[in-house]
Write a protein that holds these residues in place. Structure first.
Motif, PDB file in Angstrom:
ATOM      1  N   VAL A 104       0.843  -1.198   0.000  1.00 15.92           N
ATOM      2  CA  VAL A 104       0.000   0.000   0.000  1.00 15.92           C
ATOM      3  C   VAL A 104       0.877   1.246   0.000  1.00 15.92           C
ATOM      4  N   ARG A 105       0.530   2.149  -0.889  1.00 20.62           N
ATOM      5  CA  ARG A 105       1.116   3.486  -0.911  1.00 20.62           C
ATOM      6  C   ARG A 105      -0.008   4.479  -1.136  1.00 20.62           C
ATOM      7  N   LYS A 106       0.356   5.746  -1.151  1.00 22.67           N
ATOM      8  CA  LYS A 106      -0.675   6.747  -1.388  1.00 22.67           C
ATOM      9  C   LYS A 106      -1.145   6.632  -2.842  1.00 22.67           C
ATOM     10  N   ASN A 107      -0.205   6.640  -3.757  1.00 22.46           N
ATOM     11  CA  ASN A 107      -0.538   6.466  -5.174  1.00 22.46           C
ATOM     12  C   ASN A 107       0.676   5.880  -5.875  1.00 22.46           C
ATOM     13  N   MET A 145      -8.163   3.744  -4.728  1.00 23.51           N
ATOM     14  CA  MET A 145      -9.234   4.363  -3.946  1.00 23.51           C
ATOM     15  C   MET A 145      -9.164   5.871  -4.141  1.00 23.51           C
ATOM     16  N   GLY A 146     -10.225   6.432  -4.673  1.00 20.92           N
ATOM     17  CA  GLY A 146     -10.225   7.864  -4.982  1.00 20.92           C
ATOM     18  C   GLY A 146     -10.915   8.677  -3.910  1.00 20.92           C
ATOM     19  N   ALA A 147     -11.618   9.725  -4.359  1.00 21.17           N
ATOM     20  CA  ALA A 147     -12.301  10.607  -3.422  1.00 21.17           C
ATOM     21  C   ALA A 147     -13.632  11.044  -4.035  1.00 21.17           C
ATOM     22  N   ILE A 148     -14.620  11.179  -3.162  1.00 20.29           N
ATOM     23  CA  ILE A 148     -15.927  11.645  -3.620  1.00 20.29           C
ATOM     24  C   ILE A 148     -15.923  13.162  -3.540  1.00 20.29           C
ATOM     25  N   VAL A 149     -16.076  13.812  -4.693  1.00 22.80           N
ATOM     26  CA  VAL A 149     -16.044  15.280  -4.720  1.00 22.80           C
ATOM     27  C   VAL A 149     -17.411  15.868  -5.012  1.00 22.80           C
ATOM     28  N   ALA A 186      -4.087   4.240  -1.590  1.00 25.61           N
ATOM     29  CA  ALA A 186      -5.070   4.713  -0.615  1.00 25.61           C
ATOM     30  C   ALA A 186      -5.726   6.023  -1.021  1.00 25.61           C
ATOM     31  N   ASP A 187      -5.056   6.800  -1.843  1.00 24.27           N
ATOM     32  CA  ASP A 187      -5.609   8.098  -2.244  1.00 24.27           C
ATOM     33  C   ASP A 187      -5.045   8.417  -3.616  1.00 24.27           C
ATOM     34  N   CYS A 188      -5.578   7.728  -4.628  1.00 25.55           N
ATOM     35  CA  CYS A 188      -4.953   7.757  -5.940  1.00 25.55           C
ATOM     36  C   CYS A 188      -5.370   8.934  -6.797  1.00 25.55           C
ATOM     37  N   GLY A 189      -6.233   9.799  -6.282  1.00 24.97           N
ATOM     38  CA  GLY A 189      -6.518  11.041  -6.990  1.00 24.97           C
ATOM     39  C   GLY A 189      -7.649  10.994  -7.988  1.00 24.97           C
ATOM     40  N   VAL A 190      -8.315   9.848  -8.165  1.00 25.77           N
ATOM     41  CA  VAL A 190      -9.452   9.838  -9.104  1.00 25.77           C
ATOM     42  C   VAL A 190     -10.678  10.375  -8.388  1.00 25.77           C
ATOM     43  N   GLU A 191     -11.489  11.093  -9.122  1.00 17.60           N
ATOM     44  CA  GLU A 191     -12.666  11.710  -8.525  1.00 17.60           C
ATOM     45  C   GLU A 191     -13.894  10.831  -8.727  1.00 17.60           C
ATOM     46  N   ASN A 192     -14.657  10.729  -7.657  1.00 20.60           N
ATOM     47  CA  ASN A 192     -15.918   9.971  -7.712  1.00 20.60           C
ATOM     48  C   ASN A 192     -15.702   8.574  -8.268  1.00 20.60           C
ATOM     49  N   LEU A 250      -4.459   7.119   6.261  1.00 19.46           N
ATOM     50  CA  LEU A 250      -5.279   6.530   5.199  1.00 19.46           C
ATOM     51  C   LEU A 250      -4.600   5.294   4.608  1.00 19.46           C
ATOM     52  N   GLN A 251      -3.282   5.339   4.538  1.00 22.35           N
ATOM     53  CA  GLN A 251      -2.573   4.183   3.997  1.00 22.35           C
ATOM     54  C   GLN A 251      -2.592   3.017   4.980  1.00 22.35           C
TER      55      GLN A 251
END
Lengths: 795, 218
Positions: free
Chosen positions: A109-112, A212-216, A193-199, A135-136
């Motif tokens: 696991v890494r951030k991205n 795993m992205g983020a809900i914007v 853990a936070d790969c920067g893709v939206e929704n 988060l990681q």
């Protein structure tokens, strides 16, 4: 020193002392977290012992019972003070193992993808919940927990199969194969853990990545701060579910170390039932971990209103559903049901997959019911998953043996050469196929009176069939224990389904699926405008759904004129307008435009049930050996790919009308080419492929899938809610290349094959006591309804 | 002195360039479509690897967990696998795969002949129908010889990644004809969980009316 300076100095020293004291672990803590002033766990470095840390074991809504939490909520409020072992590694890299085998690096696991590994602070993995590091650790913990449980279950299944000795699809080499059959052959599974893709979150099997992205938010709502998807472990488990499904459908070829050209997938189109089952299983993997019957009410539900239930008892369901025979989320009626918007039909694998997830949950519950089986919760889950593992191993099998040891006796998917074509197109993994195999393994284990799985007796077959029927999934007539192989597919005795148990599941004769014959009804919707075709082809190419397009086709689709007709030089999309002429809903309707065995000696056979063409119109003259290779009632045993099987080549679907001196005949396309004197190199496929010289379906876009057709309706009428023009997904459309060399006025007849999941006679051979058709027959006509789609090419 | 420094700088630059090229020899290659159908190609840059989410492979040499076991040494009975495992084959060697049920015609001439420009042809082929500023990133995984109706066919197994002008990312594996660069098969497409938005639909221009040469337009 002046008085105010002294005061400043004292104040500073006081603050310094307070700050330093917070670094010292509390004696009363015992390694637990210190509470913050708001009741959360601070999760500081020295609040845990070496190699330990903390992460959320479920999403904040579950942990708090509050479904109105804001995305800015302090996640430390939901951390347990109890610390958990994370890893002794320097980085977040986990081993795995089962059945005596192990791998030192199973996932990381890494951030991205561009960030480095985080390291423990003072050998401790406790970080404030607002940090990337937390988060990681969160993602790592969630991935590790479900991976360990998956492998425990796989080992349980392996031991069970070996112990009972029935013909299992789980090979004895599962844990000893050099190809790491219980995990991934090449490389480590990477979690971002936070790969920067939206929704979005996704599983990328090519790169072996869980992202795993983020809900914007969207047009209706903007979410600030963005909600990190990894803060919802259920989504992490869902994505891992996709990874596990990938492992499972490739388990046999990997166990036997058979060389394959490509891996099996579970789902091949934007919408198909294999993809739906994949999604349903992925949702169920969330239940597998937390026994909650609603999926992702934090990441998907909180702002986007896209949470999904796993049981009819969930409040999120529209009224009318219940855990009773009449209240189940049944097939095919509810394949387009979105619980968040129940009045709007939505063709999407995530919604169709709910039928699968709900069945698995219901089956799990039935295993605990003391009147039915009386297993513990743990064993009920293990057995539910055991049948999943067996089923996926068999249906995805490219060794084509299906179960037992490796041999040259093929029982599923025709043979290794054609296995992928069978899995993806000819005889795909539909709701019917999946649950027939699932049921076979049920019968061999839980349903076997010799084994007494259920506290001294078996799980009665009647109970099981009734449960399956309540979901509309009792779509098979036998359990097909003898498989579909040429050699033994009709030998022995199959267990027959009790007909009176089939109440809800509707089987419909294929003749009731027709082209819409109503007055002025379309035979097909045409997509031929330059912009629409460009967008569609781009989408298909981006998604890797299609192979190559002919060099005869202009790169800008310059010939596409949007006149709603088929014109020379175009790429044209055709959504065949099929009509359900029955009083029941048809599910999983498929139309195939790939090459198949319908010609002999270069002429079309006319004994295939579609009355085409007439003898006078150029039908094949049967060879003297009826029922032998080369005759019109012989279907190739090897899908036309065996050099020794001469005269059994497959032919493209589209035949062309050719005017002879004194008659009109239907002929193969090469005959038109010869008549025109067109050089071979001007054919769509080049000089080596002249059989589909003028019109051919683009590989990958040569089959279409429709979720359902309501009674007395077409698909468009089933799905649209107003009187507007129907719109399509790429999986609803067959795309064809039309050569610029076609003389305008040329008429083609494309001999398409259609089938649907709850079809009476697409799967069962009435001449063989309703045993399933053998695999090789899916190269021919018998399992299909033939649809002759005719059009004239207009300039 | 000055001349000496100049020559040392040149040598250094040359060495850096050589190392960069060597490092990228079997690494990712970018193809980008420009206006007027022009397609440019070059080794994928670090920035592009970030955009395409190409994992740079974080250093793990020090991350081996000394406490875990090595892979079990249990061995299975002899398998029926054709050809050596890919991992044991030198990178440039072509692996022959004949599936267990396939007939191999002895001494049959291959259906194609590998061409050194296959990757370029593939990039051009994929981008042919795409919008300008669409990028394709290709990485060769293996060179294979497979069989089609008994005759050898040379193919390349590749990892394909694409980014649209808007930054959307796609990924899959493919088998590609080693001569023409045309895609033969694809698999391992990404499973997206699209949230918060609808997928773009296709709108028909019109419809063909049963058996007639007429159509209606919408």
């Amino acid at each position: 020193m002046r008085k105010d300076s002294k005061l400043t100095l004292l104040t500073f020293l006081g603050l310094l002392l307070v700050g330093l004291s917070s670094c010292v672990p509390s004696e009363n803590n015992g390694g637990g977290g210190r509470s913050s002033s708001r009741g959360g766990t601070a999760n500081n470095t020295f609040s845990v012992s070496p190699n330990n840390g903390r992460y959320l074991t479920d999403n904040p809504v579950v942990l708090s019972g509050d479904d109105t939490l804001d995305s800015s909520v302090d996640l430390s409020r939901f951390l347990s003070p109890t610390q958990t072992f994370i890893t002794e590694n320097q980085f977040l890299i986990a081993p795995c193992g089962a059945g005596g085998a192990s791998l030192s690096q199973c996932f990381e696991v890494r951030k991205n993808e561009t960030s480095g590994f985080i390291t423990a602070t003072e050998n401790r993995w406790a970080f404030p919940t607002t940090t990337d590091e937390f988060l990681q650790v969160q993602t790592f913990g969630n991935m590790r927990d479900i991976m360990d449980k998956f492998h425990d279950n796989l080992e349980f299944s392996y031991n069970l199969a070996r112990g009972y000795g029935y013909p299992s699809a789980l090979p004895s080499q599962l844990f000893t194969s050099d190809d790491n059959a219980y995990w991934f052959k090449n490389g480590v599974l990477k979690g971002y853990a936070d790969c920067g893709v939206e929704n979005n979150a996704f599983y990328d099997p090519a790169g072996n990545i869980v992202c795993m992205g983020a809900i914007v938010g969207n047009d209706q709502v903007v979410i600030s701060p963005p909600l990190k998807v990894a803060s919802d472990p259920q989504v992490t488990w869902h994505e891992m579910g996709h990874a596990f499904n990938k492992v499972n459908v490739n388990i046999r070829q990997r166990s036997f170390e058979q060389s394959i050209l490509q891996e099996t997938d579970l789902g091949y189109l934007f919408y198909d039932e294999a993809g739906s089952i994949n999604e349903g299983l992925a949702d169920f993997y969330s239940f597998f971990m937390n026994k909650k019957t609603i999926f992702a009410e934090w990441a998907l539900g909180r702002y986007l209103r896209q949470a999904r239930p796993i049981s009819e008892s969930e409040d999120i369901h529209a009224p009318g559903f219940s855990e009773t025979a009449s209240g189940r989320l049944s097939y095919p009626q509810f394949v387009t049901y979105d619980p968040n918007e129940p009045d709007v039909p939505f063709e999407d694998v995530h919604y169709s997959g709910q039928i699968a997830s709900h069945f698995f949950h219901a089956f799990y519950k039935s295993l605990m019911d003391t009147n039915i089986c009386g297993l513990s919760s743990d064993n009920a889950l293990k057995m539910t998953m055991h049948l999943v593992f067996e089923t996926l191993a068999e249906v995805g099998d490219q060794t084509a043996t299906g179960y037992g040891n490796l041999s040259s006796t093929y029982n599923v998917n025709l043979n290794p050469t054609n296995a992928i074509e069978w899995i993806s197109k000819a005889r795909p993994i539909t709701y019917r196929r999946f649950f027939q195999v699932y049921s076979k393994y049920f019968l061999q284990t839980l349903g076997n009176p010799l084994y007494s799985f259920c506290n001294g007796r078996e799980y009665y077959r009647d109970d099981y069939e009734k449960l399956l029927d309540s979901y509309g999934l009792l779509l098979f007539k036998t359990y097909n224990e003898n498989g579909n192989g040429t050699a033994f597919g009709h030998t022995g005795t199959n267990t027959t389904v009790t007909p009176t148990n089939r109440v809800k599941s509707q089987l419909i004769p294929k003749d009731l699926l027709i082209l819409d014959q109503r007055e002025n009804a379309p035979s097909a919707f045409v997509i031929d405008s330059q912009s629409d075709v460009k967008n569609a082809i781009e989408s298909l190419l981006l998604g890797g759904r299609i192979a190559s397009i002919s060099s005869e086709i202009d790169s800008n689709f310059a010939y596409n004129n949007g006149n709603a007709k088929v014109s020379p030089g175009e790429v044209v999309g055709l959504a065949i307008n099929l009509f359900n002429n029955s009083n029941s809903t048809m599910g999983g309707v498929r139309v195939l435009a790939n090459d198949w065995d319908h010609t002999k000696a270069g002429a079309p056979c006319n004994n295939l049930g579609d009355n085409f063409p007439l003898d006078s119109e150029g039908a094949a003259q049967l060879s003297s050996g009826e029922g032998a290779p080369g005759g019109c009632d012989w279907t190739t045993r090897f899908n036309g790919k065996e050099p020794a099987e001469t005269g059994e080549e497959l032919a493209p679907v589209c035949l062309v009308e050719l005017n002879d001196d004194d008659s009109t005949k239907w002929v193969t396309q090469d005959k038109l080419r010869v008549q025109m004197g067109l050089p071979k190199k001007r054919c769509l496929g080049g000089e080596n492929e002249t059989t589909d010289c003028f019109i051919r379906a683009i590989k990958g876009a040569d089959h279409a899938f429709y979720s359902k057709l309501d009674p007395q309706k077409t698909w468009a009428e089933t799905l649209i809610t107003d009187e507007g023009v129907p719109t399509f997904n790429t999986s609803n459309v067959i795309f064809m290349e039309v050569s610029p060399s076609i003389p305008p006025g040329t008429t083609f007849n494309c001999r398409l094959r259609a089938s649907f999941t709850n079809c009476e006679d697409c799967h069962h051979d009435a001449t063989k006591l309703n045993d399933d058709y053998l695999d090789y027959e899916f190269s021919g006509a018998r399992p299909f309804k033939l649809i002759n789609f005719r059009f004239t090419v207009i300039d | 002195m000055k001349k000496g420094l100049f020559f040392i700088s040149l040598i250094l630059l040359g060495a850096i360039f050589f190392w960069y090229q060597k490092g990228n020899k079997d690494d990712w290659q970018t193809f980008v479509k420009k206006e007027n159908q022009l397609i440019k190609t070059y080794p994928t840059t670090s920035r592009e690897k970030k955009e395409a989410r190409i994992d740079k492979g974080a250093a793990k040499s020090s991350a081996q967990n000394s406490h875990t076991q090595a892979q079990s040494t249990k061995r299975a009975p002899a398998s029926l696998k054709k050809g050596p495992p890919a991992s044991k084959t030198p990178q440039n060697q072509r692996i022959t795969i004949a599936l267990p049920d396939q007939t191999v015609i002895k001494d049959a001439s291959p259906l194609n002949k590998p061409h050194k420009e296959w990757k370029k042809r593939l990039g051009n082929e994929i981008l042919r129908f795409m919008r300008p500023e669409t990028k394709v990133y290709l990485k060769k995984l293996e060179s294979l010889t497979v069989y089609e109706k008994g005759r050898p066919l040379h193919v390349e197994k590749v990892h394909v990644k694409l980014t649209t002008p808007e930054g959307r990312l796609f990924s899959y594996n493919a088998l590609v004809d080693s001569e023409t660069g045309k895609v033969v098969e694809t698999w391992n497409q990404t499973n997206h969980e699209p949230m918060g938005g609808q997928t773009k639909k296709i709108r028909p221009s019109g419809a063909l009316i049963n058996d007639k040469e007429e159509s209606i337009r919408f």
